[in-house]
Design an enzyme around this catalytic site. Structure first.
Site, PDB file in Angstrom:
ATOM      1  CG  ASP A  80      38.141   7.985  74.970  1.00  0.00           C
ATOM      2  OD1 ASP A  80      37.654   7.612  74.130  1.00  0.00           O
ATOM      3  OD2 ASP A  80      37.668   7.935  76.216  1.00  0.00           O
ATOM      4  CG  HIS A 227      28.933  -2.822  70.128  1.00  0.00           C
ATOM      5  ND1 HIS A 227      30.209  -3.499  69.529  1.00  0.00           N
ATOM      6  CD2 HIS A 227      29.374  -1.333  70.190  1.00  0.00           C
ATOM      7  CE1 HIS A 227      30.951  -2.379  69.046  1.00  0.00           C
ATOM      8  NE2 HIS A 227      30.407  -1.254  69.282  1.00  0.00           N
TER       9      HIS A 227
END
Length: 363
Positions: A80, A227
């Site tokens: 996605d 991250h």
């Protein structure tokens, strides 16, 4: 996609040409290296491009150029991401058959997760073949009017990947990346958070819930791979950097992440892939999102949707840690470990049948 690439490489008539779009290049290359995949082609796109429209434009131009230069007979795109959707669009523009791996996942809300829900819906409309991981995903596609002969239910390739690696990986505490990181506390919570819809206050809520859970459970430690996106890193570091028993680490290799998923007592994540990986080990999972396109994780009892509300997260962490047996002993609802072979076989069948038609036409 690594198991799919490996499966294709074992088909005598096929060659897998791997194009990577370049985000987090070192992490991606390291993950594929774990599967012996070293032949990679990297797309050159403008760096520091965070606007979705600009990203999509750069990717479309680059992927379309790559397709026109290398003339693939079939394109496989995954999931996605914007890369996945634009890859399908570029193949469609180039009149190349394209298959969507992990097709049919739906949250039911076009704007949550954003832009992933729109990406996967759009990609499915462009594809020659949809490789649905589960019967629920297949039913979603059928309800949208997609013909059943375009859909193949395969299982999810992430299960193939996890099974391939888990056989070889040592306990998490023995791995080089975690030596000197994990403390002597018995319990481990793995936390990952990065999604766009959680940027800002939702991510701050998650981090504060972690602080509260650690205060309530003195035998608990948290491993949080940070991250590199500043929208994530700045919040996580500002809230958790000096909190005892929180281990903020650089992004981990795929093997180390899988080892932690296996050995942790619980996982808190907003990742889609981890929702499919954790059930392979029976590790309880708290999903830090409002919606999930993977309802199988919920209905099978492996996961619970808690969102980003501090109290909900703290209460569910306490519930899991109070349990005498944290591992869930059930079958993984996302596959049997053979999805990649089914996809490779379908691609090979399509290409061979296309060749037969061309030969007959020439004759």
């Amino acid at each position: 996609m690594a198991p799919v690439i490996r499966a294709i490489s074992k088909c005598p008539s096929l060659h897998a040409h791997v194009l990577m779009t370049g985000q987090h290049r070192e992490i991606a290359a390291q993950a594929l290296e774990s599967f012996g995949i070293l032949q990679l082609n990297w797309l050159k796109i403008a760096k520091g491009c965070h606007d979705l429209a600009d990203q999509a434009g750069e990717l479309l131009k680059g992927i379309r150029k790559h397709i026109s230069e290398h003339h693939p007979e079939y394109v496989l795109t995954h999931g996605d991401t914007t890369t996945g959707f634009v890859g399908a669009l570029a193949a469609f523009y180039g009149s190349v058959a394209v298959g969507h791996v992990e097709a049919g996942l739906r949250s039911g809300d076009l704007y949550d997760p954003f832009p992933e829900e729109a990406n996967r819906r759009l990609a499915d409309q462009l594809c020659h073949r949809m490789f649905a991981p589960t019967s629920i995903a297949r039913d979603n596609l059928l309800r949208e009017g997609i013909s059943s002969d375009k859909i193949l239910t395969t299982g999810n390739t992430v299960v193939d990947a996890v099974r391939h690696l888990a056989r070889e990986i040592k306990p998490a505490r023995e791995l080089a990346e975690l030596q000197g990181v994990l403390g002597p506390e018995k319990r481990i919570a793995l936390v990952t958070t990065h999604r766009r819809e959680n940027w800002g206050q939702p991510m701050r809520n998650i981090c504060n819930a972690i602080k509260r859970s650690l205060n309530a459970h003195t035998d608990l430690q948290v491993v949080l791979p940070v991250h590199p996106n500043p929208a994530v890193k700045d919040v996580v570091v500002s809230v958790l950097e000096k909190v005892p028993r929180v281990h903020l680490v650089e992004p981990l290799s795929y093997e180390t992440l899988i080892a932690l998923e296996r050995d942790a007592d619980l996982i808190l994540t907003d990742s889609g892939g981890i929702q499919e990986e954790a059930p392979e080990f029976g590790t309880p999972l708290l999903i830090l999102r409002k919606t999930t396109e993977r309802p199988e994780a919920l209905t099978s009892g492996f996961a619970k949707l808690v969102g980003t509300n501090q109290k909900a997260i703290v209460d569910e962490v306490a519930r899991i840690l109070r349990s005498d047996q944290t591992k869930v002993d059930r079958k993984n609802p996302f596959g049997d470990g053979h999805a990649s072979q089914r996809i490779a076989q379908a691609v090979e069948t399509h290409i061979n049948s296309t060749h037969d038609i061309k030969i007959r036409n020439v004759g």
